[in-house]
Design an enzyme around this catalytic site. Structure first.
Site, short mmCIF file in Angstrom:
data_model
loop_
_atom_site.label_atom_id
_atom_site.label_comp_id
_atom_site.label_asym_id
_atom_site.label_seq_id
_atom_site.Cartn_x
_atom_site.Cartn_y
_atom_site.Cartn_z
CE LYS A 248 -32.02 45.46 56.04
NZ LYS A 248 -31.75 45.22 57.48
CD GLU A 336 -31.43 36.99 71.23
OE1 GLU A 336 -31.88 37.78 70.40
OE2 GLU A 336 -31.18 35.78 70.95
NE ARG A 364 -33.98 35.07 70.28
CZ ARG A 364 -34.25 34.45 69.12
NH1 ARG A 364 -35.50 34.35 68.71
NH2 ARG A 364 -33.29 33.96 68.38
#
Length: 588
Positions: A248, A336, A364
């Site tokens: 990244k 979640e 969610r």
């Protein structure tokens, strides 16, 4: 470096005219292009830099947009947007009326699926692959790119589990860089970490156990290997997964070294990579930091307090507690549903769980809020960060539905502090032990109070506050939008009532009756959707008690609000100070 290759590429059809040995140079030009724009316009940087080579290889080998490509979350889709007809308008990214920071179906035929929340790509691409099969199209390719943090989410596993018993033509590319927004966590991350380029995971490979053909791991920055592998995968039947290892922030030294900070770094110097420092001396704190410091303060005095976040330790500032009390603060990854039921289990055994979660992500876990928390009346404390309009991330991230979707649930207390001091008081009140679950919503960004470290006080649940008294007109607000109301009234110089409802549920029935008896005109203001929101609760109360007041509700209209600055979007939604003032003047 000049953009001598990139300047001639508008669509992938142009890209495919290049020879394979020209692609590394194009990768460098594309990387520089992303860095230069994001340096001044801001946005998500690290994820896009990590997939430059992959993006080029995918559009080079596959016949997009006929072949379908879905980017999970979409933080990494900037190079994709630049190569698919949006290079010349890429500078408008995340700005009002500009292009979205995420793939969006209405924006381009190359954006095959709208994303913004994680772990949806496998289910979406499987649905598309099944559709192609049912329509008799056996040559169309279906590709999902998903990160190692996203693939650990339950929904991704549900998609993999189903796909493994189909014979659909689909390819999942696992972009493994060991980081989402914060470092990835969990047993699957530990498992993936053992993978090295060219060294396959041990024989009981979790992907192969799900009936996927597993390829890799390969270096996701090695263009020749990517091209060769993708060509092979084009003719490999059935569900398959290519595991690529990437970095990244690749190509920008600081972004590689500080991947959390450079996920969305703000403005920086494109030539050096150094962040352009913003002097925050004397500025009010961010709401998230007040939460983070306050929960730590409370946890030091009460060993029953625990903290939970689904993959947002830095964004929610639970990181302060995680650093000091690693055994009592938990990052559960992009999960979640698990976070909410984990909190419920802790509450069932006498702990005091603070579950800190962005408003848009709590959506969610809606069933878990109802079934596992509220139905059992377990005193979980939901600290709902990024509530209301959030700005440039747009429709996928605005936290504007929580008042409406929580109000209808029995047993739950809903609170929205006007400022960071009231937030502290609410956190303290909740920590003392409640008989019911509570949701405390607060916005993204800074408040208006610098001297916030005051002694904490216990609040009376369901009590509202009179800010100013008026004659015929009263404004009822909840949450930090009170600041916009105060600004609107300051310049009117008229005796207008202003009442702050810290508690949306239960409402302060006694004060509300007094207000409805005293004022002919009521205006409600909230940083959330009007339908089913705070204003609706006021209208319901008035109807139930046979009041006939003229009630006007201000809040977000019944449409999705796209991206722009918070001030711009408040104005468009009719809840800016100027908009509130205009409404008030109509009744004067």
């Amino acid at each position: 470096m000049s953009n001598e290759l990139l300047q001639h590429i508008t669509y992938p059809s142009d890209l495919r005219k290049l020879s394979p040995d020209q692609l590394p140079k194009l990768a460098q030009e594309l990387r520089d292009f992303v860095i230069n724009i994001v340096a001044t316009k801001e946005g998500h940087l690290g994820a896009s830099l990590g997939v430059i080579e992959l993006t080029i290889a995918l559009h080079y080998i596959f016949n997009t947009p006929d072949d379908l490509l879905v980017w999970d979350v979409g933080h990494q889709a900037y190079p994709h947007k630049i190569l698919t007809g949006r290079k010349d308008i890429f500078h408008t990214n995340r700005q009002l009326n500009g292009i979205s920071g995420f793939p969006k179906r209405s924006e381009s035929e190359y954006d095959t699926f709208g994303v913004g929340h994680s772990s949806t790509s496998i289910s979406a691409i499987l649905g598309m692959a099944i559709a192609s099969k049912l329509q008799g199209n056996t040559t169309k390719q279906h590709i999902a790119v998903i990160g190692d943090a996203s693939i650990a989410s339950g929904m991704a596993f549900e998609g993999l589990n189903h796909a493994g018993v189909t014979d659909t033509n689909m390819l999942v590319i696992l972009n493994d860089n060991a980081i989402g927004i914060d470092p990835s966590v969990g047993a699957l991350k530990e498992y993936l970490t053992k993978a090295k380029v060219g060294v396959k995971l041990r024989t009981n490979n979790i992907i192969e156990a799900l009936n996927f053909n597993y390829f890799g791991p390969i270096d996701g920055h090695d263009l020749p290997t990517l091209l060769k592998t993708l060509e092979i995968l084009k003719t490999t039947e059935g569900p398959k997964l290519l595991h690529i290892i990437t970095t990244k922030g690749k190509g920008l030294k600081q972004a590689e070294e500080n991947q959390v900070k450079y996920h969305a770094p703000g403005k920086f110097d494109a030539s050096t990579g150094d962040l352009i420092s913003k002097d925050s001396t004397g500025l009010p704190p961010k709401f998230q930091d007040v939460f983070g410091h306050t929960i730590l303060e409370l946890a030091r005095k009460n060993d029953k307090i625990v903290g939970i976040t689904p993959a947002m330790p830095t964004g929610s500032s639970l990181k302060y507690m995680m650093d000091e009390m690693p055994d009592r603060a938990f990052d559960v990854g992009i999960a979640e549903q698990h976070a909410v039921t984990l909190a419920a289990g802790m509450a069932a055994q006498g702990l005091i769980p603070f579950c800190t979660i962005y408003s848009t992500f709590l959506q969610r876990a809606y069933d878990q809020v109802i079934h596992d928390v509220a139905l059992q009346d377990l005193p979980v404390i939901f600290c709902i960060d990024r509530a209301g309009i959030v700005g440039a991330d747009g429709a996928t991230h605005h936290g504007v539905f929580d008042i409406a979707y929580l109000t209808c649930i029995p047993n739950i207390i809903i609170a929205a502090p006007a400022d960071v001091i009231e937030l502290r008081h609410l956190l303290y009140t909740a920590s003392l032990g409640l008989d019911h679950p509570i949701a405390i919503r607060y916005p993204r960004g800074r408040g208006h109070i610098t001297n916030w470290k005051v002694d904490m006080q216990s609040l009376t649940i369901g009590k509202a506050t009179q800010y100013t008294k008026g004659l015929d007109i009263a404004i009822l607000s909840t949450g930090t939008i009170a600041h916009n109301v105060i600004n609107a009234l300051d310049s009117l110089h008229q005796p207008i009532g202003h009442y702050h409802f810290c508690f949306i549920k239960p409402l302060d029935a006694d004060l509300l009756k007094q207000i409805l008896q005293q004022y002919k005109t009521i205006i409600t203001v909230e940083d959330g959707v009007v339908k089913g929101g705070f204003g609706s609760s006021i209208i319901d109360f008035a109807n139930q008690h046979q009041f006939k007041n003229n009630i006007t509700t201000l809040g977000l209209p019944d449409q999705f609000i796209h991206h722009g600055t918070v001030d711009e979007l408040h104005d468009i939604s009719g809840i800016s100070s100027e908009s509130i003032q205009k409404v008030v003047k109509k009744f004067l």
